[in-house]
Write a protein that holds these residues in place. Structure first.
Motif, PDB file in Angstrom:
ATOM      1  N   GLN A  20      29.362  37.981 -11.979  1.00 48.89           N
ATOM      2  CA  GLN A  20      30.189  39.067 -11.952  1.00 48.89           C
ATOM      3  C   GLN A  20      29.379  40.694 -11.950  1.00 48.89           C
ATOM      4  N   ARG A  24      27.528  42.092  -5.585  1.00 49.78           N
ATOM      5  CA  ARG A  24      28.357  41.216  -4.701  1.00 49.78           C
ATOM      6  C   ARG A  24      27.837  40.873  -3.486  1.00 49.78           C
ATOM      7  N   GLU A  30      34.086  34.588  -4.563  1.00 42.53           N
ATOM      8  CA  GLU A  30      35.287  35.458  -5.091  1.00 42.53           C
ATOM      9  C   GLU A  30      35.904  36.002  -4.159  1.00 42.53           C
ATOM     10  N   GLU A  34      39.774  35.732  -3.215  1.00 41.73           N
ATOM     11  CA  GLU A  34      40.779  36.981  -3.291  1.00 41.73           C
ATOM     12  C   GLU A  34      41.429  36.985  -2.024  1.00 41.73           C
ATOM     13  N   THR A  81      42.922  31.248 -10.121  1.00 44.97           N
ATOM     14  CA  THR A  81      42.844  32.895 -10.203  1.00 44.97           C
ATOM     15  C   THR A  81      44.082  33.205 -10.190  1.00 44.97           C
TER      16      THR A  81
END
Length: 255
Positions: A20, A24, A30, A34, A81
């Motif tokens: 993180q 990215r 991720e 998302e 998540t």
């Protein structure tokens, strides 16, 4: 050859957490998760497919498989998540009872925000990042309780299960009240009066004929029946836990 105790989905999720602080990449686990969550929130879980997610992100479908091995694996990541972060309040600043209430209500809120989570089977142990963060927070609340480790784990599972069940009930009621439901105008109390009698389902008949079936108890703090039912059930769970705590350690603080 011995197999790893950590499922591949959990290994990938923890690796993503460790990345993180790095820049990215153009396509990442991720971003895939998302996008999948956004699609499920907007159009339901059935709308999530590898092809739909790839289109959402502007990549070829096969590019996703370099980051997530299958649709089932993607669902595991989405589920974790959706739980989000545990409460920001420090567990050490709360009494155990208030902490357990906050734990249950936080999980309930997460399920209500993402009701599609209920459609994903609980197929793996809670080894994913968010699941373990919630577990750690709840166990921190119970640090000083005179309970055995497995009893603390069982308490956490009981309350998380209660949150999941309440969210499922809320979703079912929402479906019943939808314009597409033909039974939306059914009067439950009138139906009970019609179908029951002294000789058929006498206990149900006595309850409905009391005229107090939906009367709020005197101790209710509001006229919200759903909220009362939620608090009543949660209170009885915590009362039972408190009785065990007092049995183990009579002078232990119970608030």
């Amino acid at each position: 050859m011995s197999s790893s105790p950590i499922p591949p989905e959990a290994r990938a999720a923890w690796a993503a957490q460790d990345r993180q602080r790095e820049a990215r990449p153009e396509l990442s686990l991720e971003r895939i998760v998302e996008a999948s969550v956004r699609i499920a929130d907007a159009d339901g879980l059935a709308a999530v497919s590898m092809a739909r997610v790839a289109k959402e992100l502007g990549f070829a479908t096969m590019a996703l498989y370099r980051h997530v091995g299958s649709k089932d694996a993607l669902l595991v990541h989405m589920q974790d998540t959706a739980y989000g972060e545990p409460p920001a309040t420090s567990p050490s600043s709360l009494g155990w009872r208030d902490g357990m209430v906050l734990f249950m209500r936080g999980l309930l809120e997460a399920h209500l925000k993402h009701p599609w989570v209920l459609e994903i089977p609980l197929s793996t142990p809670p080894l994913m990042p968010q699941s373990l963060k919630w577990m750690d927070w709840a166990l921190a609340v119970m640090t000083d309780l005179p309970l055995e480790p497995f009893e603390k784990l069982s308490t956490m599972l009981l309350l998380s299960g209660y949150a999941r069940n309440e969210a499922a009930t809320a979703a079912m009621i929402g479906d019943m009240a939808s314009p597409q439901n033909e039974n939306v105008d059914v009067d439950f109390e009138a139906g009970l009066r019609t179908l029951t009698g002294p000789d058929r389902l006498p206990a149900v008949h006595a309850l409905v004929m009391s005229g107090r079936l939906f009367e709020m108890p005197a101790e209710a703090t509001s006229d919200d029946g759903d909220e009362f039912i939620l608090d009543f059930g949660l209170g009885r769970i915590l009362d039972g836990l408190e009785a065990l705590i007092v049995k183990r350690k009579p002078n232990f603080p119970t608030v």
